[in-house]
Write a protein that holds these residues in place. Sequence first.
Motif, PDB file in Angstrom:
ATOM      1  N   LEU A  21     -41.531  45.166 -88.252  1.00  0.00           N
ATOM      2  CA  LEU A  21     -40.369  46.243 -88.493  1.00  0.00           C
ATOM      3  C   LEU A  21     -39.558  46.066 -89.454  1.00  0.00           C
ATOM      4  N   THR A  22     -38.977  44.581 -89.615  1.00  0.00           N
ATOM      5  CA  THR A  22     -37.873  44.251 -90.481  1.00  0.00           C
ATOM      6  C   THR A  22     -38.298  44.490 -92.049  1.00  0.00           C
ATOM      7  N   ASP A  51     -47.027  42.080 -84.751  1.00  0.00           N
ATOM      8  CA  ASP A  51     -46.687  43.236 -83.992  1.00  0.00           C
ATOM      9  C   ASP A  51     -46.362  44.261 -85.102  1.00  0.00           C
ATOM     10  N   THR A  52     -47.080  45.436 -85.053  1.00  0.00           N
ATOM     11  CA  THR A  52     -46.786  46.597 -85.960  1.00  0.00           C
ATOM     12  C   THR A  52     -46.729  47.741 -84.904  1.00  0.00           C
ATOM     13  N   ALA A  53     -46.605  49.322 -85.574  1.00  0.00           N
ATOM     14  CA  ALA A  53     -46.858  50.359 -84.947  1.00  0.00           C
ATOM     15  C   ALA A  53     -47.067  51.543 -86.024  1.00  0.00           C
ATOM     16  N   GLU A  54     -47.638  52.491 -85.369  1.00  0.00           N
ATOM     17  CA  GLU A  54     -47.912  53.624 -86.577  1.00  0.00           C
ATOM     18  C   GLU A  54     -46.670  54.089 -87.268  1.00  0.00           C
ATOM     19  N   ILE A  55     -45.775  54.014 -86.541  1.00  0.00           N
ATOM     20  CA  ILE A  55     -44.337  54.899 -86.906  1.00  0.00           C
ATOM     21  C   ILE A  55     -43.667  54.036 -88.112  1.00  0.00           C
ATOM     22  N   ILE A  62     -49.912  44.773 -94.073  1.00  0.00           N
ATOM     23  CA  ILE A  62     -50.996  43.954 -93.233  1.00  0.00           C
ATOM     24  C   ILE A  62     -52.360  43.874 -94.052  1.00  0.00           C
ATOM     25  N   LYS A  63     -52.786  45.038 -94.349  1.00  0.00           N
ATOM     26  CA  LYS A  63     -54.016  45.056 -94.935  1.00  0.00           C
ATOM     27  C   LYS A  63     -54.275  44.132 -96.269  1.00  0.00           C
TER      28      LYS A  63
END
Length: 315
Positions: A21-22, A51-55, A62-63
């Motif tokens: 997130l950061t 760790d990631t999230a759609e939001i 990452i891709k």
Amino acid sequence: MKKVNLGNTGIEVSKLCFGSLTMTPFQANLTIKEGAYLIEYAYNKGINFIDTAEIYENYKYIKEALKNINREDYHIATKTYAYTKELAQESLELALNELGTDYIDVFLLHEQESIHTVKGHFEAIEYFLRQKEKGKIRAIGISTHKVAGAQAVREVKELEIIHPIINKYGIGIQDGTVEDMLRELEIIHNMGKGIYGMKPLGGGHLIKDVENAFNFVKDIPYIDSIAIGMQSIDEIDANIYLLENGFIPEDLKANLRTKKRKLIIADYCLGCGNCVKRCNQNGIEIIDGVATPNENCILCGYCAKVCPEFCIKVI
């Protein structure tokens, strides 16, 4: 770096999880190239779990990193607020497409509060279970800021993994103490479910006590992995040193001290005023219904302890 099994899922992850997130537009706002480089750097140092999230809107980082990473040895956890089959399908397809991968290692329901919210999202859980059978997901679970969320994982057999907030002072646990959360997590661990903790530094508020704060979480025997935000080479090196040695070398500490940090308020602030009452420095005020730090803020972190929504962070 030491690898551990994430519960009984068969997923072997590093003890450190890259909290992504950061790096996003919401915080450090790194370019895709800069963010991907950090992910690759961490991977080459032994961190094979992110760790990631759609939001978070950072799948593209990452891709890009995956171009230079062995996907079979790299584990991606993401999160969604989906509660219907249709929304769950959209979230999974978005993740697969934007990450450029054929499967997601860990898919979590984001910020679950209790057994009631889990039941309200069960249509999404059932969809994810079917996709797990097809090999598109390896394990499912929830993230939570609440002890009641952990209790839901204990009650719902389909949930294999929990991503709970856990830190020395329980900053951000919204319905109990750190001791309450630890009791639930030990039971969950003994059930064979995977646990990877979040916010070991309390959203940045424990940075001044970083070694004691990190070691507190590291020494909990039933937490498989620790997700921590990393937005620079120095932060990655410091976290690895903490994990492997329990302290940060003085020269690396000196580098980290040069980073200019700031208090940020998430857009879901309720404007309750608890933080204003708690601050002895007059460093935060309510402006247009939202908590807003000012030039008096000394980044002590006391305001975060009384925020009911855990929307105050230090970056």
